[in-house]
Design a protein around this motif. Sequence first.
Motif, PDB file in Angstrom:
ATOM      1  N   PRO A  15       0.848  -1.209   0.000  1.00 53.28           N
ATOM      2  CA  PRO A  15       0.000   0.000   0.000  1.00 53.28           C
ATOM      3  C   PRO A  15       0.874   1.247   0.000  1.00 53.28           C
ATOM      4  O   PRO A  15       1.826   1.353   0.778  1.00 53.28           O
ATOM      5  CB  PRO A  15      -0.799  -0.120   1.298  1.00 53.28           C
ATOM      6  CG  PRO A  15      -0.776  -1.576   1.632  1.00 53.28           C
ATOM      7  CD  PRO A  15       0.558  -2.078   1.146  1.00 53.28           C
ATOM      8  N   ALA A  16       0.586   2.168  -0.887  1.00 49.74           N
ATOM      9  CA  ALA A  16       1.412   3.369  -1.015  1.00 49.74           C
ATOM     10  C   ALA A  16       0.672   4.628  -0.593  1.00 49.74           C
ATOM     11  O   ALA A  16       1.277   5.564  -0.073  1.00 49.74           O
ATOM     12  CB  ALA A  16       1.891   3.516  -2.460  1.00 49.74           C
ATOM     13  N   THR A  17      -0.615   4.673  -0.800  1.00 44.38           N
ATOM     14  CA  THR A  17      -1.387   5.888  -0.505  1.00 44.38           C
ATOM     15  C   THR A  17      -2.147   5.727   0.804  1.00 44.38           C
ATOM     16  O   THR A  17      -2.330   4.628   1.322  1.00 44.38           O
ATOM     17  CB  THR A  17      -2.390   6.184  -1.623  1.00 44.38           C
ATOM     18  OG1 THR A  17      -3.376   5.138  -1.646  1.00 44.38           O
ATOM     19  CG2 THR A  17      -1.700   6.246  -2.974  1.00 44.38           C
ATOM     20  N   VAL A  18      -2.598   6.862   1.316  1.00 40.89           N
ATOM     21  CA  VAL A  18      -3.403   6.841   2.530  1.00 40.89           C
ATOM     22  C   VAL A  18      -4.664   6.024   2.309  1.00 40.89           C
ATOM     23  O   VAL A  18      -5.078   5.242   3.169  1.00 40.89           O
ATOM     24  CB  VAL A  18      -3.768   8.282   2.956  1.00 40.89           C
ATOM     25  CG1 VAL A  18      -4.765   8.255   4.106  1.00 40.89           C
ATOM     26  CG2 VAL A  18      -2.526   9.051   3.350  1.00 40.89           C
ATOM     27  N   GLU A  19      -5.273   6.184   1.133  1.00 40.02           N
ATOM     28  CA  GLU A  19      -6.497   5.446   0.841  1.00 40.02           C
ATOM     29  C   GLU A  19      -6.263   3.940   0.894  1.00 40.02           C
ATOM     30  O   GLU A  19      -7.096   3.168   1.352  1.00 40.02           O
ATOM     31  CB  GLU A  19      -7.039   5.837  -0.535  1.00 40.02           C
ATOM     32  CG  GLU A  19      -7.631   7.233  -0.611  1.00 40.02           C
ATOM     33  CD  GLU A  19      -6.562   8.315  -0.651  1.00 40.02           C
ATOM     34  OE1 GLU A  19      -5.381   7.992  -0.882  1.00 40.02           O
ATOM     35  OE2 GLU A  19      -6.908   9.500  -0.419  1.00 40.02           O
ATOM     36  N   GLN A  20      -5.091   3.522   0.439  1.00 42.36           N
ATOM     37  CA  GLN A  20      -4.770   2.097   0.439  1.00 42.36           C
ATOM     38  C   GLN A  20      -4.418   1.581   1.842  1.00 42.36           C
ATOM     39  O   GLN A  20      -4.501   0.393   2.106  1.00 42.36           O
ATOM     40  CB  GLN A  20      -3.618   1.826  -0.531  1.00 42.36           C
ATOM     41  CG  GLN A  20      -3.999   2.037  -1.993  1.00 42.36           C
ATOM     42  CD  GLN A  20      -2.788   1.987  -2.900  1.00 42.36           C
ATOM     43  OE1 GLN A  20      -1.656   2.209  -2.460  1.00 42.36           O
ATOM     44  NE2 GLN A  20      -3.011   1.700  -4.177  1.00 42.36           N
ATOM     45  N   GLN A  21      -4.007   2.492   2.710  1.00 41.03           N
ATOM     46  CA  GLN A  21      -3.622   2.090   4.068  1.00 41.03           C
ATOM     47  C   GLN A  21      -4.703   2.402   5.109  1.00 41.03           C
ATOM     48  O   GLN A  21      -4.488   2.186   6.300  1.00 41.03           O
ATOM     49  CB  GLN A  21      -2.333   2.826   4.473  1.00 41.03           C
ATOM     50  CG  GLN A  21      -1.153   2.534   3.570  1.00 41.03           C
ATOM     51  CD  GLN A  21       0.091   3.260   4.030  1.00 41.03           C
ATOM     52  OE1 GLN A  21       0.679   2.894   5.036  1.00 41.03           O
ATOM     53  NE2 GLN A  21       0.464   4.293   3.309  1.00 41.03           N
TER      54      GLN A  21
END
Length: 520
Positions: free
Chosen positions: A109-115
Amino acid sequence: MELSEQEQVRRQSLQTMRDLGINPYPADEYVVTGYSTDIKNNFVDHEEGTPEPDAEWFTGKQVSIAGRLMSKRIMGKASFIEIQDSKGRIQVYVSRDDIQAPVAEGEQPATVEQQMYNVVFKKLLDIGDFIGIEGFVFRTQMGEISVHAKKLTVLAKSLRPLPIVKYKDGVAYDGFNDPEQRYRQRYVDLVVNDGVKDTFLKRATILRTMRQVFDEAGYTEVETPILQQIAGGASARPFITHHNTLDVDMYLRIATELYLKRLIVGGFEGVYEIGRNFRNEGMDRSHNPEFTCMELYVQYKDYNWMMSFTEQLLERIAIAVNGTTKVQIGDHEVDFKAPYRRLPILEAIQEKTGYDLSTMSEDEIRAIAKKIGVEDTEKMGKGKLIDEIFGETCEGSFIQPTFITDYPVEMSPLTKMHRSKPGLTERFELMVNGKELANAYSELNDPIDQYNRFVEQMKLADKGDDEAMVIDHDFMRALEYGMPPTSGIGIGIDRLAILMTGQPTIQEVLLFPTMKPEVN
């Protein structure tokens, strides 16, 4: 400042959020479209594919809520949390697949949305944090009305852990219940202890209803000075301060009476004020140095009219607050339904003690006061002695609302002489649950009589009575211009709140009671 381990962890979470690009204290408006209790109280089950019901809340209805995170149960890809908003609590279902953006297989996960789920929700959010939830309303398989989260927004990070209140069979135990902590940290008390907020919402209802009654009658709400050059309008010890510009000592007001009467002189039909008074006296379960009092003055009325008006006022307040005129206060059920008993004070004393004080001299009354345990009687005049005897032997016995009437003139320096009983005045105090709730007069409007009463009060001061009144020469001047026949009343709002909410002490109905300085 030394931080606990939990506080250190929360600050680390705060910094991690910032590192991820999340503002833990965003400035943007967060639009709330529903509240916990409204959703649960008005929810209607609705099957998908059928016409939407004629209801505010139903299965599938979109909603945006916000509040404190009060519990969190992590169960792998799905979790249940509980949100506490300004009206109550509601369960929220949080699924990783709904609030976390998909990640390609084999990628991190790279983005806040992904995390959002695995990092932000599971690891960085703590009990007490403010969050916003957007989603839809539904009923779980267990039958609990909940919100299915589609989006989560961090609104404010809590850096101190809330006390944990444990429940068994719906009853709280092992919680935040130390009175000193509760009163000092009322902000925590309101969050974690059920029923505390409801007490203060009821207090607000008392004030709102009182204003409605007065406004409907055509009376005007006014404001009078809190800083006064003379501490007048009551028998009490004042707080003293100093005004630097004028270079004069001033007093925090002990009552609003004399200024409100000036307005009756000025032509108002009826005036009232709900505000803080300050008395530099003792603190206990029913007294606080600063307290809220309502005073009302109406022209062309007397104390008989005021008794009837007070009965109707309190009956209406009781119904507005509790839906009934009956209130449970400790072991007693108090009924505020009119009418109330009316009993002259000397008859009350004779009824309770067998002593007929009406024919006794001051020395004889002093001897009785000493006999029943009243201290420092040599500093007291006849009226003060009678007041102390009543307080020691009678006051606590009046549980149901009772008007104690016709006080001796020595006790009532601002009250009109009784029209048919020499030596007595047209005054009443309302006793409820063993305490004074209200004090009212047919107001003295004879300037010469009033001046002579003030002189008598000064003599009591010379004897050592530090609660005796002083002469307010400007008020005397106002009376000399002429004040119409008037009735006035003062009602202690804090004591009224104690009664209407069934609380045991004044500290329970004051958001921030006066306390000793905190020792760090």
